[in-house]
Design a protein around this motif. Sequence first.
Motif, PDB file in Angstrom:
ATOM      1  N   VAL A  65       0.834  -1.205   0.000  1.00  0.00           N
ATOM      2  CA  VAL A  65       0.000   0.000   0.000  1.00  0.00           C
ATOM      3  C   VAL A  65       0.869   1.255   0.000  1.00  0.00           C
ATOM      4  N   PRO A 118       1.936   4.346   1.874  1.00  0.00           N
ATOM      5  CA  PRO A 118       1.900   4.606   3.308  1.00  0.00           C
ATOM      6  C   PRO A 118       1.119   5.860   3.708  1.00  0.00           C
ATOM      7  N   ARG A 140      -2.906   4.915   2.012  1.00  0.00           N
ATOM      8  CA  ARG A 140      -3.343   3.540   2.283  1.00  0.00           C
ATOM      9  C   ARG A 140      -4.066   2.910   1.096  1.00  0.00           C
ATOM     10  N   LYS A 168      -4.157   0.497  -2.124  1.00  0.00           N
ATOM     11  CA  LYS A 168      -3.445  -0.711  -2.531  1.00  0.00           C
ATOM     12  C   LYS A 168      -2.596  -0.427  -3.765  1.00  0.00           C
ATOM     13  N   TYR A 210       1.374  -3.679   4.419  1.00  0.00           N
ATOM     14  CA  TYR A 210       0.347  -3.453   5.433  1.00  0.00           C
ATOM     15  C   TYR A 210      -0.166  -4.828   5.824  1.00  0.00           C
ATOM     16  N   SER A 217      -9.631  -4.803   3.013  1.00  0.00           N
ATOM     17  CA  SER A 217      -9.528  -3.879   1.895  1.00  0.00           C
ATOM     18  C   SER A 217     -10.936  -3.473   1.483  1.00  0.00           C
ATOM     19  N   LYS A 243      -8.730   0.724  -0.586  1.00  0.00           N
ATOM     20  CA  LYS A 243      -7.937   1.174   0.554  1.00  0.00           C
ATOM     21  C   LYS A 243      -7.990   0.117   1.658  1.00  0.00           C
ATOM     22  N   GLU A 298      -7.714  -0.982   5.840  1.00  0.00           N
ATOM     23  CA  GLU A 298      -8.007  -0.483   7.183  1.00  0.00           C
ATOM     24  C   GLU A 298      -8.024  -1.646   8.164  1.00  0.00           C
TER      25      GLU A 298
END
Length: 94
Positions: A40, A42, A45, A47, A61, A66, A70, A72
């Motif tokens: 990802v 940084p 965030r 992919k 990450y 996903s 993105k 989380e």
Amino acid sequence: MAGGKKATRRLRSSTVVLGGMGVLAAVITSCGSEPDKRCVDPLTREKLPDYQCKKGTGSYYYGGTSKNGKVEGGSFNKSAVERGGFGCSGTGGG
């Protein structure tokens, strides 16, 4: 006839032992398994393709999910992410 029953009983017990060893091996390997990792950006965030992390422009990450491109719910710190598996305890995510 008595000899045939004894051979069948011996075969069953070795099947149980082999089956139990397979379950034990699965538990041991699942506890030591690596958490999911994604390459990802940084900052955003988002992919990225895996080669971006190998070039150094992205970061891995670990864990999380996903959603809409993105990530989380995981961490850039591999050791902070719970590892899955039957009977395993993790350190928590963040």
